[in-house]
Write a protein that holds these residues in place. Structure first.
Motif, PDB file in Angstrom:
ATOM      1  N   ASP A 174      25.864  11.870  56.202  1.00  0.00           N
ATOM      2  CA  ASP A 174      26.645  12.268  57.372  1.00  0.00           C
ATOM      3  C   ASP A 174      26.214  13.641  57.881  1.00  0.00           C
ATOM      4  N   LEU A 175      25.983  14.588  56.977  1.00  0.00           N
ATOM      5  CA  LEU A 175      25.556  15.919  57.400  1.00  0.00           C
ATOM      6  C   LEU A 175      24.149  15.892  57.989  1.00  0.00           C
ATOM      7  N   THR A 176      23.300  15.035  57.457  1.00  0.00           N
ATOM      8  CA  THR A 176      21.958  14.888  58.032  1.00  0.00           C
ATOM      9  C   THR A 176      22.058  14.451  59.487  1.00  0.00           C
ATOM     10  N   ARG A 177      22.952  13.506  59.749  1.00  0.00           N
ATOM     11  CA  ARG A 177      23.129  13.012  61.114  1.00  0.00           C
ATOM     12  C   ARG A 177      23.802  14.052  62.009  1.00  0.00           C
ATOM     13  N   LEU A 178      24.827  14.708  61.491  1.00  0.00           N
ATOM     14  CA  LEU A 178      25.595  15.645  62.303  1.00  0.00           C
ATOM     15  C   LEU A 178      24.831  16.919  62.636  1.00  0.00           C
ATOM     16  N   THR A 179      23.845  17.269  61.824  1.00  0.00           N
ATOM     17  CA  THR A 179      23.077  18.492  62.056  1.00  0.00           C
ATOM     18  C   THR A 179      21.687  18.192  62.593  1.00  0.00           C
ATOM     19  N   ALA A 180      21.513  17.026  63.193  1.00  0.00           N
ATOM     20  CA  ALA A 180      20.188  16.620  63.671  1.00  0.00           C
ATOM     21  C   ALA A 180      19.625  17.576  64.719  1.00  0.00           C
ATOM     22  N   ASP A 181      20.499  18.134  65.562  1.00  0.00           N
ATOM     23  CA  ASP A 181      20.027  19.040  66.614  1.00  0.00           C
ATOM     24  C   ASP A 181      19.705  20.432  66.082  1.00  0.00           C
ATOM     25  N   THR A 182      20.392  20.831  65.042  1.00  0.00           N
ATOM     26  CA  THR A 182      20.116  22.118  64.386  1.00  0.00           C
ATOM     27  C   THR A 182      19.987  21.844  62.888  1.00  0.00           C
ATOM     28  N   PRO A 183      18.893  21.200  62.524  1.00  0.00           N
ATOM     29  CA  PRO A 183      18.782  20.654  61.169  1.00  0.00           C
ATOM     30  C   PRO A 183      18.813  21.704  60.068  1.00  0.00           C
ATOM     31  N   LEU A 184      19.437  21.317  58.976  1.00  0.00           N
ATOM     32  CA  LEU A 184      19.337  22.081  57.747  1.00  0.00           C
ATOM     33  C   LEU A 184      17.986  21.767  57.115  1.00  0.00           C
ATOM     34  N   ALA A 185      17.630  22.497  56.114  1.00  0.00           N
ATOM     35  CA  ALA A 185      16.347  22.248  55.437  1.00  0.00           C
ATOM     36  C   ALA A 185      16.544  22.464  53.947  1.00  0.00           C
ATOM     37  N   ILE A 199      18.393  17.042  53.144  1.00  0.00           N
ATOM     38  CA  ILE A 199      19.158  17.148  54.390  1.00  0.00           C
ATOM     39  C   ILE A 199      18.277  17.923  55.358  1.00  0.00           C
ATOM     40  N   GLY A 200      17.823  17.236  56.390  1.00  0.00           N
ATOM     41  CA  GLY A 200      16.916  17.860  57.343  1.00  0.00           C
ATOM     42  C   GLY A 200      15.463  17.653  56.950  1.00  0.00           C
ATOM     43  N   PRO A 201      14.561  17.877  57.895  1.00  0.00           N
ATOM     44  CA  PRO A 201      13.137  17.684  57.641  1.00  0.00           C
ATOM     45  C   PRO A 201      12.540  18.854  56.862  1.00  0.00           C
ATOM     46  N   SER A 202      11.548  18.550  56.050  1.00  0.00           N
ATOM     47  CA  SER A 202      10.782  19.566  55.309  1.00  0.00           C
ATOM     48  C   SER A 202      11.683  20.584  54.615  1.00  0.00           C
ATOM     49  N   PRO A 203      12.516  20.135  53.655  1.00  0.00           N
ATOM     50  CA  PRO A 203      13.418  21.062  52.964  1.00  0.00           C
ATOM     51  C   PRO A 203      12.658  22.203  52.287  1.00  0.00           C
ATOM     52  N   THR A 204      13.202  23.399  52.405  1.00  0.00           N
ATOM     53  CA  THR A 204      12.569  24.573  51.799  1.00  0.00           C
ATOM     54  C   THR A 204      13.383  25.124  50.636  1.00  0.00           C
ATOM     55  N   ASP A 205      14.660  24.748  50.529  1.00  0.00           N
ATOM     56  CA  ASP A 205      15.516  25.233  49.452  1.00  0.00           C
ATOM     57  C   ASP A 205      16.172  24.053  48.750  1.00  0.00           C
ATOM     58  N   THR A 206      16.453  24.230  47.478  1.00  0.00           N
ATOM     59  CA  THR A 206      17.152  23.216  46.693  1.00  0.00           C
ATOM     60  C   THR A 206      18.502  23.772  46.260  1.00  0.00           C
ATOM     61  N   ILE A 207      19.542  23.004  46.524  1.00  0.00           N
ATOM     62  CA  ILE A 207      20.889  23.351  46.092  1.00  0.00           C
ATOM     63  C   ILE A 207      21.227  22.404  44.948  1.00  0.00           C
ATOM     64  N   SER A 208      21.514  22.954  43.787  1.00  0.00           N
ATOM     65  CA  SER A 208      21.745  22.106  42.624  1.00  0.00           C
ATOM     66  C   SER A 208      23.048  22.457  41.939  1.00  0.00           C
ATOM     67  N   GLY A 209      23.580  21.472  41.217  1.00  0.00           N
ATOM     68  CA  GLY A 209      24.822  21.647  40.476  1.00  0.00           C
ATOM     69  C   GLY A 209      25.404  20.290  40.139  1.00  0.00           C
ATOM     70  N   PRO A 210      26.548  20.243  39.476  1.00  0.00           N
ATOM     71  CA  PRO A 210      27.197  18.959  39.185  1.00  0.00           C
ATOM     72  C   PRO A 210      27.456  18.176  40.466  1.00  0.00           C
ATOM     73  N   ALA A 211      27.367  16.864  40.370  1.00  0.00           N
ATOM     74  CA  ALA A 211      27.512  16.013  41.553  1.00  0.00           C
ATOM     75  C   ALA A 211      28.847  16.236  42.258  1.00  0.00           C
ATOM     76  N   ALA A 212      29.935  16.371  41.494  1.00  0.00           N
ATOM     77  CA  ALA A 212      31.249  16.581  42.121  1.00  0.00           C
ATOM     78  C   ALA A 212      31.290  17.916  42.857  1.00  0.00           C
ATOM     79  N   SER A 213      30.659  18.933  42.299  1.00  0.00           N
ATOM     80  CA  SER A 213      30.632  20.246  42.946  1.00  0.00           C
ATOM     81  C   SER A 213      29.819  20.207  44.227  1.00  0.00           C
ATOM     82  N   LEU A 214      28.702  19.488  44.196  1.00  0.00           N
ATOM     83  CA  LEU A 214      27.888  19.342  45.407  1.00  0.00           C
ATOM     84  C   LEU A 214      28.677  18.628  46.499  1.00  0.00           C
ATOM     85  N   ALA A 215      29.356  17.544  46.126  1.00  0.00           N
ATOM     86  CA  ALA A 215      30.139  16.794  47.112  1.00  0.00           C
ATOM     87  C   ALA A 215      31.240  17.666  47.697  1.00  0.00           C
TER      88      ALA A 215
END
Length: 238
Positions: A174-185, A199-215
């Motif tokens: 959903d965030l990939t779609r909603l931020t299509a005009d100003t994409p995250l990376a 999320i977004g084209p050519s990601p430059t950063d990785t956000i990691s953590g427990p799945a519930a925390s990410l959600a």
């Protein structure tokens, strides 16, 4: 292979989540209703009123599926908001009774639907066509996410693994779609499951953590302090 997001939600799963929510409401004291929830500008009473009216709105969609007669989820955005505001100040006993009755209506009607009715197409309040089976997922999201929003000792870490396995990829998509005009990376990477997604084209950063925390972070429910990586500012969307 069928993914979690493609697997139909079982009615028993919704009933179990609802029972946990009602137990939390029963554990509140009278003053808790007027205290802040985790949602800006909303008290716990607002969250409770919304949960009850959401159940009723989804009853409308199940009745549509059952009868074939179009019944909008909400009569209007204005009435939806007005019902929440009107219901928010009620005493705890009224809030609890309202949620108990609304949940019973929803679950009772859901248990009576035929296979053909579950396959019928209805529309969400945003106008998106869905099969009636998706109404169960809609209700499960409301119950689990707003249970956290009550700010009453129920946290994203308490979400069942099956719910996290479904909500995390949906929030990412959903965030990939909603931020299509100003994409995250960014790339989302769970440390306790095998979930990884950009999320977004050519990601430059990785956000990691427990799945519930990410959600929870993607849904705007936490600031992501338990995650690692260079966290971007996310839009308020859920």
């Amino acid at each position: 292979m069928t993914t979690a997001s493609q697997t139909p939600v079982h009615l028993d799963t919704v009933a179990e989540a609802t029972a946990r929510l009602l137990d939390t409401i029963r554990g509140l004291d009278e003053h808790a209703v007027t205290e802040p929830s985790l949602l800006p500008g909303w008290t716990r009473g607002h969250v409770l009123a919304h949960l009850a009216r959401n159940a009723d709105s989804l009853v409308n969609l199940l009745l549509w599926a059952h009868t074939g007669v179009e019944i909008p989820q909400y009569a209007s955005p204005f009435l939806r908001d007005a019902d929440i505001e009107a219901g928010a100040p009620r005493p705890l006993a009224e809030q609890l009774a309202d949620n108990e009755v609304a949940a019973t209506r929803f679950l009772g009607l859901a248990r009576s639907l035929t296979d053909d009715a579950w396959r019928a197409q209805v529309r969400t309040r945003q106008g998106r066509p869905i099969p009636a089976t998706e109404v169960l997922w809609m209700r499960l999201q409301e119950v689990e996410i707003h249970h956290v929003d009550l700010n009453a000792d129920y946290h994203p870490a308490d979400w069942p693994a099956s719910f996290v396995a479904r909500i995390l990829p949906q929030a990412t998509a959903d965030l990939t779609r909603l931020t299509a005009d100003t994409p995250l990376a960014i790339t989302i990477q769970a440390t306790d499951t095998d979930f990884t997604a950009p999320i977004g084209p050519s990601p430059t950063d990785t956000i990691s953590g427990p799945a519930a925390s990410l959600a929870a972070w993607l849904l705007g429910r936490t600031p992501g302090t338990d995650l690692t990586g260079d966290l971007p500012t996310l839009p308020a969307w859920k």
